[in-house]
Design a protein around this motif. Structure first.
Motif, PDB file in Angstrom:
ATOM      1  N   UNK A 228       0.816  -1.216   0.000  1.00 15.81           N
ATOM      2  CA  UNK A 228       0.000   0.000   0.000  1.00 15.81           C
ATOM      3  C   UNK A 228       0.851   1.268   0.000  1.00 15.81           C
ATOM      4  N   UNK A 229       2.178   1.116   0.039  1.00 16.79           N
ATOM      5  CA  UNK A 229       3.050   2.272  -0.039  1.00 16.79           C
ATOM      6  C   UNK A 229       3.667   2.710   1.267  1.00 16.79           C
TER       7      UNK A 229
ATOM      8  N   UNK B 196      -1.148   2.143  -8.993  1.00 12.91           N
ATOM      9  CA  UNK B 196      -1.114   1.085  -7.993  1.00 12.91           C
ATOM     10  C   UNK B 196       0.298   0.543  -7.854  1.00 12.91           C
ATOM     11  N   UNK B 197       0.673   0.172  -6.628  1.00 19.88           N
ATOM     12  CA  UNK B 197       1.982  -0.430  -6.373  1.00 19.88           C
ATOM     13  C   UNK B 197       1.871  -1.939  -6.532  1.00 19.88           C
ATOM     14  N   UNK B 198       2.838  -2.533  -7.207  1.00 19.97           N
ATOM     15  CA  UNK B 198       2.854  -3.962  -7.465  1.00 19.97           C
ATOM     16  C   UNK B 198       4.088  -4.591  -6.830  1.00 19.97           C
ATOM     17  N   UNK B 199       4.097  -5.918  -6.635  1.00 24.74           N
ATOM     18  CA  UNK B 199       5.303  -6.568  -6.112  1.00 24.74           C
ATOM     19  C   UNK B 199       6.506  -6.282  -6.999  1.00 24.74           C
ATOM     20  N   UNK B 200       7.690  -6.304  -6.393  1.00 25.09           N
ATOM     21  CA  UNK B 200       8.903  -6.043  -7.141  1.00 25.09           C
ATOM     22  C   UNK B 200       9.185  -4.574  -7.334  1.00 25.09           C
ATOM     23  N   UNK B 201       8.582  -3.712  -6.481  1.00 23.57           N
ATOM     24  CA  UNK B 201       8.793  -2.261  -6.576  1.00 23.57           C
ATOM     25  C   UNK B 201       8.411  -1.744  -7.953  1.00 23.57           C
ATOM     26  N   UNK B 202       7.286  -2.274  -8.474  1.00 24.74           N
ATOM     27  CA  UNK B 202       6.765  -1.833  -9.765  1.00 24.74           C
ATOM     28  C   UNK B 202       5.476  -1.046  -9.566  1.00 24.74           C
ATOM     29  N   UNK B 203       5.138  -0.266 -10.572  1.00 25.12           N
ATOM     30  CA  UNK B 203       3.956   0.607 -10.498  1.00 25.12           C
ATOM     31  C   UNK B 203       3.193   0.523 -11.818  1.00 25.12           C
ATOM     32  N   UNK B 204       1.872   0.759 -11.736  1.00 26.57           N
ATOM     33  CA  UNK B 204       1.041   0.725 -12.937  1.00 26.57           C
ATOM     34  C   UNK B 204      -0.068   1.758 -12.824  1.00 26.57           C
ATOM     35  N   UNK B 205      -0.378   2.401 -13.933  1.00 27.11           N
ATOM     36  CA  UNK B 205      -1.484   3.357 -13.969  1.00 27.11           C
ATOM     37  C   UNK B 205      -2.784   2.624 -13.753  1.00 27.11           C
ATOM     38  N   UNK B 206      -3.729   3.295 -13.089  1.00 29.86           N
ATOM     39  CA  UNK B 206      -5.052   2.732 -12.852  1.00 29.86           C
ATOM     40  C   UNK B 206      -6.070   3.484 -13.684  1.00 29.86           C
ATOM     41  N   UNK B 207      -7.088   2.763 -14.130  1.00 25.27           N
ATOM     42  CA  UNK B 207      -8.158   3.411 -14.893  1.00 25.27           C
ATOM     43  C   UNK B 207      -8.918   4.360 -13.988  1.00 25.27           C
ATOM     44  N   UNK B 208      -9.281   5.528 -14.503  1.00 25.34           N
ATOM     45  CA  UNK B 208      -9.976   6.534 -13.700  1.00 25.34           C
ATOM     46  C   UNK B 208     -11.350   6.801 -14.291  1.00 25.34           C
TER      47      UNK B 208
END
Length: 373
Positions: free
Chosen positions: A140-141, A361-373
Motif C-alpha cells: 500500500x506504499x 497502484x503499487x505492485x510486487x517487485x517495486x513496480x507501479x502501474x497506472x489505474x483506470x480513472x
C-alpha cells in the motif's frame, strides 16, 4: 561531505560526554559547522567535560580510520542532522539523534513508514499476522520498519523482502554488526533491498541499554507503530509508549484472553491504542499523515511550492511527465529513474502521492502501474 568534515563528525560522535543533545547544541551555536563546534570545545569557549576535550585533542586515530574505511564502502553513509535529507520525523522526537550510520539506501528514510514490532518468542499465528500485515502495508506504499530482532520483527522484514519491497531495520549495535547472529542472511538482504540503520558507530556491540534508544528511533521514523504480539514486559511496549509520546498512532492486534503474548496488546488497547483486525484499518488511519509527508517530500525534493494542493489539477500537472513515463504497463522504479533521469528518492515521493490519489497502484517487485480513472 569531504573527508575532513566526515572525520570531524566521527570525532564528535565518538567523543565521551558529548552525546546527541550536546552535539546538536554545539552545532546550533556554531551555525551548523562541525569543525567550528569542535574547535570551540577544545578552546574552552563552551562548557564541556574534561574527557571530551582530552578526546578531541588526542583521539584514537586508528579507530577513526576504521570508521572511515567502513563508510568508504559503496552503499554506506553517515547521515547527519545538518544534511538536507535527514529524516524530518526524527527532528520532532525527544532526544533526536545527531547522525545515523546507514548501510543501504538512505533515501528510503524519507518515505512514510509503519513500524511492526512484537514478541521475540512469537506464536505461529503471530508470525503469520506479522507477515500478512507487512506485505499488505508495504504494497500500500508504507515502508515497513522494525528492529531485526527474532520473532515478529524478523517476520515483518522477511515478508516485505519476499514481496519485492524495501524494508528498514534500526539496530541496537553498530551497523557493521548483526544481532542476533542468526540474522546474518536477513541483514544482507535488508542492505541490498532496503536500509540498515544505527545511531551507534561501527564496532559497537549489543548492550541492554542500547535497545530502548533503538526503539525511540523506530517509533520516531514511523507514522504509526503496530504491535502484533507482546507480553506485559515486552520491549515492544516501550516502542509503543514512545510512539504515543511522540504523537504517533499506535495499533495493536487483539488475541486470545488465554494467550500470554496477547496481554501486552490488550493493555495497549485499554490505554488507548487502536484495535485493528485488518491492514486496511492501518492504511486508512495513516493515509492523511502519509499524504502530508509525501507532499512535503515532493515539495522539498521536487521544487514544488509547499503550499501547492495535494491532488487536483496542480498535482496532475506537476506529474504529467511521470504519468507519461509510466505508460500503460507495469514498470519498475529503476526503469522510471532511467527514463526520467530523476533521483529515486524524488520519484518515490511523487509515486506515493499518485498512489494515495488512486491514480496508480503499487505492485510486487517495486513496480507501479497506472489505474483506470
Amino acid at each position: 561531505m569531504d573527508e575532513d568534515q566526515l572525520r570531524a563528525w566521527l570525532l564528535a560522535l565518538r567523543c565521551p560526554g558529548l552525546g546527541p543533545g550536546g552535539l546538536r547544541t554545539r552545532l546550533a551555536d556554531a551555525d551548523g559547522d562541525i569543525a567550528s563546534a569542535l574547535d570551540r570545545i577544545v578552546r574552552g569557549s563552551v562548557p564541556a567535560e574534561a574527557g571530551a576535550r582530552d578526546w578531541l585533542r588526542r583521539p584514537d586515530q586508528a579507530r577513526l580510520d576504521e570508521d572511515l574505511l567502513w563508510l568508504a564502502h559503496p552503499g554506506r553513509r553517515l547521515l547527519c542532522c545538518t544534511d538536507a535529507d535527514f529524516p524530518p520525523p526524527l527532528e520532532t522526537i525527544p532526544q533526536p539523534p545527531a547522525a545515523l550510520f546507514v548501510a543501504g539506501d538512505a533515501s528510503l528514510l524519507l518515505l512514510p513508514q509503519v513500524a511492526i514490532v512484537g514478541a521475540r518468542q512469537a506464536s505461529p499465528g503471530g508470525l503469520a499476522n506479522a507477515r500478512a500485515f507487512a506485505r499488505s502495508l508495504g504494497q500500500a506504499g508504507l515502508l515497513v520498519t522494525s528492529g531485526m530482532a527474532d520473532g515478529i520483527d524478523g517476520a515483518a522484514h522477511v515478508a516485505a523482502l519476499d514481496a519485492g519491497l524495501p524494508t528498514v531495520a534500526v539496530v541496537g549495535t553498530g551497523a557493521d554488526r548483526v544481532y542476533p547472529r542468526k540474522h546474518q542472511g536477513l541483514a544482507r538482504r535488508i542492505v541490498e533491498r532496503g536500509a540498515l540503520v544505527s545511531e551507534f558507530p561501527p564496532g559497537t556491540p549489543a548492550r541492554a541499554d542500547h535497545f530502548p534508544r533503538r526503539n525511540r528511533l523506530i517509533a520516531g521514523l514511523a507514522l504509526g507503530t503496530l504491535v502484533v504480539e507482546a507480553g506485559l514486559r515486552s520491549g515492544s511496549l516501550i516502542t509503543a509508549r514512545l510512539a504515543a509520546e511522540q504523537g504517533r498512532e499506535v495499533f495493536a492486534l487483539p488475541g486470545s484472553i488465554h494467550h500470554p503474548l496477547a496481554r501486552g496488546s490488550h493493555q495497549l488497547i485499554r490505554d488507548g491504542a487502536r484495535l485493528v483486525e485488518d491492514p486496511g484499518e492501518v492504511i486508512e488511519a495513516l493515509g492523511p499523515a502519509a499524504r502530508a509527508l509525501g507532499a512535503d517530500l515532493a515539495a522539498r525534493l521536487g521544487g514544488e511550492s509547499p503550499d501547492a494542493p495535494i491532488g487536483g489539477t496542480a498535482t496532475e500537472a506537476a506529474d504529467d511527465p511521470l504519468m507519461a513515463a509510466l505508460g500503460h504497463d507495469p514498470v519498475a522504479l529503476d526503469e522510471l529513474v532511467a527514463r526520467l533521469g530523476t533521483p529515486a528518492s524524488e520519484l518515490s515521493a511523487r509515486l506515493l502521492l499518485l498512489e494515495l490519489e488512486g491514480r496508480i497502484g503499487a505492485l510486487p517487485g517495486n513496480r507501479y502501474q497506472r489505474l483506470a480513472r
